[in-house]
Design a protein around this motif. Structure first.
Motif, PDB file in Angstrom:
ATOM      1  N   ASP A   1      -5.240  18.504  -2.637  1.00 62.36           N
ATOM      2  CA  ASP A   1      -4.985  17.122  -2.229  1.00 62.36           C
ATOM      3  C   ASP A   1      -5.888  16.672  -1.085  1.00 62.36           C
ATOM      4  O   ASP A   1      -5.628  15.645  -0.448  1.00 62.36           O
ATOM      5  CB  ASP A   1      -3.517  16.947  -1.842  1.00 62.36           C
ATOM      6  CG  ASP A   1      -3.057  17.978  -0.803  1.00 62.36           C
ATOM      7  OD1 ASP A   1      -3.894  18.797  -0.359  1.00 62.36           O
ATOM      8  OD2 ASP A   1      -1.862  17.977  -0.460  1.00 62.36           O
TER       9      ASP A   1
ATOM     10  N   ASP B   1      -0.310   1.283  -4.528  1.00 59.51           N
ATOM     11  CA  ASP B   1       0.717   1.865  -5.387  1.00 59.51           C
ATOM     12  C   ASP B   1       1.386   2.989  -4.624  1.00 59.51           C
ATOM     13  O   ASP B   1       0.761   3.671  -3.809  1.00 59.51           O
ATOM     14  CB  ASP B   1       0.074   2.398  -6.675  1.00 59.51           C
ATOM     15  CG  ASP B   1       1.110   2.878  -7.669  1.00 59.51           C
ATOM     16  OD1 ASP B   1       1.521   4.055  -7.536  1.00 59.51           O
ATOM     17  OD2 ASP B   1       1.494   2.114  -8.557  1.00 59.51           O
ATOM     18  N   SER B   2       2.660   3.215  -4.891  1.00 62.47           N
ATOM     19  CA  SER B   2       3.391   4.264  -4.170  1.00 62.47           C
ATOM     20  C   SER B   2       2.783   5.642  -4.393  1.00 62.47           C
ATOM     21  O   SER B   2       2.923   6.535  -3.556  1.00 62.47           O
ATOM     22  CB  SER B   2       4.860   4.271  -4.604  1.00 62.47           C
ATOM     23  OG  SER B   2       4.961   4.500  -6.002  1.00 62.47           O
ATOM     24  N   ALA B   3       2.062   5.835  -5.501  1.00 60.30           N
ATOM     25  CA  ALA B   3       1.491   7.145  -5.809  1.00 60.30           C
ATOM     26  C   ALA B   3       0.434   7.559  -4.801  1.00 60.30           C
ATOM     27  O   ALA B   3       0.226   8.748  -4.565  1.00 60.30           O
ATOM     28  CB  ALA B   3       0.890   7.129  -7.214  1.00 60.30           C
ATOM     29  N   ASP B   4      -0.268   6.599  -4.200  1.00 61.09           N
ATOM     30  CA  ASP B   4      -1.311   6.967  -3.240  1.00 61.09           C
ATOM     31  C   ASP B   4      -1.072   6.373  -1.851  1.00 61.09           C
ATOM     32  O   ASP B   4      -1.970   6.357  -1.018  1.00 61.09           O
ATOM     33  CB  ASP B   4      -2.706   6.557  -3.752  1.00 61.09           C
ATOM     34  CG  ASP B   4      -2.783   5.104  -4.176  1.00 61.09           C
ATOM     35  OD1 ASP B   4      -3.602   4.789  -5.043  1.00 61.09           O
ATOM     36  OD2 ASP B   4      -2.017   4.281  -3.627  1.00 61.09           O
ATOM     37  N   SER B   5       0.142   5.893  -1.593  1.00 62.26           N
ATOM     38  CA  SER B   5       0.407   5.263  -0.301  1.00 62.26           C
ATOM     39  C   SER B   5       0.512   6.272   0.839  1.00 62.26           C
ATOM     40  O   SER B   5       0.449   5.893   2.005  1.00 62.26           O
ATOM     41  CB  SER B   5       1.699   4.435  -0.380  1.00 62.26           C
ATOM     42  OG  SER B   5       2.807   5.270  -0.667  1.00 62.26           O
TER      43      SER B   5
ATOM     44  N   ASP C   1      -1.579   2.938   2.664  1.00 55.18           N
ATOM     45  CA  ASP C   1      -0.330   2.221   2.389  1.00 55.18           C
ATOM     46  C   ASP C   1      -0.378   0.761   2.800  1.00 55.18           C
ATOM     47  O   ASP C   1       0.621   0.047   2.696  1.00 55.18           O
ATOM     48  CB  ASP C   1       0.845   2.923   3.078  1.00 55.18           C
ATOM     49  CG  ASP C   1       0.759   2.881   4.599  1.00 55.18           C
ATOM     50  OD1 ASP C   1      -0.296   2.426   5.130  1.00 55.18           O
ATOM     51  OD2 ASP C   1       1.715   3.301   5.265  1.00 55.18           O
TER      52      ASP C   1
END
Length: 306
Positions: A43, A64-68, A103
């Motif tokens: 990551d 998007d919440s996936a990369d926030s 975010d």
């Protein structure tokens, strides 16, 4: 390591969105000059971006919440970059860095040719709360030598001659150094952790490279540069089955071999440039390592050229 050279703004936008987070990219030229070298380990990713003028935007609708939960840190090597996020703006100049978080919307402006290193890492890996990291967003960061070490670690890895033996270790130490810089920047009340042995080895190798011609280079010099004891330097290299003396000798012999293969410098000058006190000791050490003399190695290298 992957190298990419997009030839249009559209290609650059797709690549930037894949490497970092979804972005919009614009530029002054229809055919921008861009080169990106990058590594990705789990990551954490690190990259070097050389580009003409342009603008990079993280728009609200792209979040998007996936990369926030991602933090990005740019370290300016050449040119300037303007960074805007959360109502704050700063100008990053060479040798300074800046943090921005995925975010919230942000904008990066590069008014001219630019050369930057970028580290992408989870917010959770940086050892501070999201609130404390927000205090450091869009503010110029300088790390009392730590950022310089970070630049050399990342740059050497992306150039194929890393101070650390693998991209995984490079990524791990880079995050460690960023954590050190951020802790100092926001004045966190937690005590900064001692540097890992991997970070100590990287700093020692960096000092060896920069002082390779110094015949008086000793363990004490490496310890002073890293801000640790000589015992810690020995322990750091013992962890990987080596020693400070062995590292110094290997660096000198590796450089001497390269100079023999790529230059016409006399052997005596190569010996001095690599920190040997005289040609005899150099020839003896070279023969022990490579099983032939410096002159014979140069002849073999010359004969092997097409």
């Amino acid at each position: 390591m992957v190298t990419a050279q997009p030839t249009s703004t559209e290609q650059w936008q797709r690549l930037a969105s894949e490497i970092f987070v979804p972005l919009r990219v614009s530029g002054d030229a229809s055919q921008p000059r861009i080169r990106v070298d990058y590594e990705s380990v789990s990551d954490v990713a690190y990259s070097r971006v050389r580009s003409t003028s342009g603008e990079v935007v993280r728009a609200e609708e792209l979040i998007d919440s996936a990369d926030s939960g991602i933090a990005l840190f740019s370290l300016q090597l050449r040119g300037i970059g303007r960074v805007t996020q959360r109502g704050r703006a700063t100008v990053a100049r060479p040798a300074s860095g800046v943090l921005y978080l995925a975010d919230a919307p942000y904008r990066l402006d590069f008014p001219g040719d630019s050369d930057i290193l970028v580290v992408k890492a989870p917010v959770s890996a940086l050892g501070l709360s999201a609130g404390r990291l927000r205090d450091a967003v869009a503010a110029p960061l300088r790390g009392d030598g730590t950022l310089g070490l970070l630049a050399r670690i990342l740059g050497s890895s992306l150039a194929g001659r890393g101070l650390l033996p693998s991209p995984a270790e490079t990524a791990r130490v880079s995050v460690e150094l960023l954590r050190e810089v951020f802790t100092g920047q926001v004045g966190a009340p937690v005590r900064a952790r001692a540097r890992s042995h991997a970070a100590v080895r990287a700093e020692a190798r960096d000092r060896i490279r920069s002082r390779i011609a110094d015949a008086e280079l000793r363990v004490g010099t490496l310890a002073e540069a890293a801000g640790v004891s000589e015992r810690t330097i020995h322990a750091a290299f013992a962890e990987v089955g080596s020693s400070p003396a062995a590292e110094i000798r290997r660096a000198r012999l590796d450089l001497s071999r390269s100079l023999l293969e790529t230059t016409r410098m006399p052997v005596v000058e190569i010996a001095l440039a690599c920190g040997f006190t005289d040609p005899t000791s150099f020839t003896r050490a070279f023969r022990r390592q490579w099983q032939h003399s410096p002159a014979a190695h140069r002849a073999l290298a010359r004969d092997s050229r097409p």
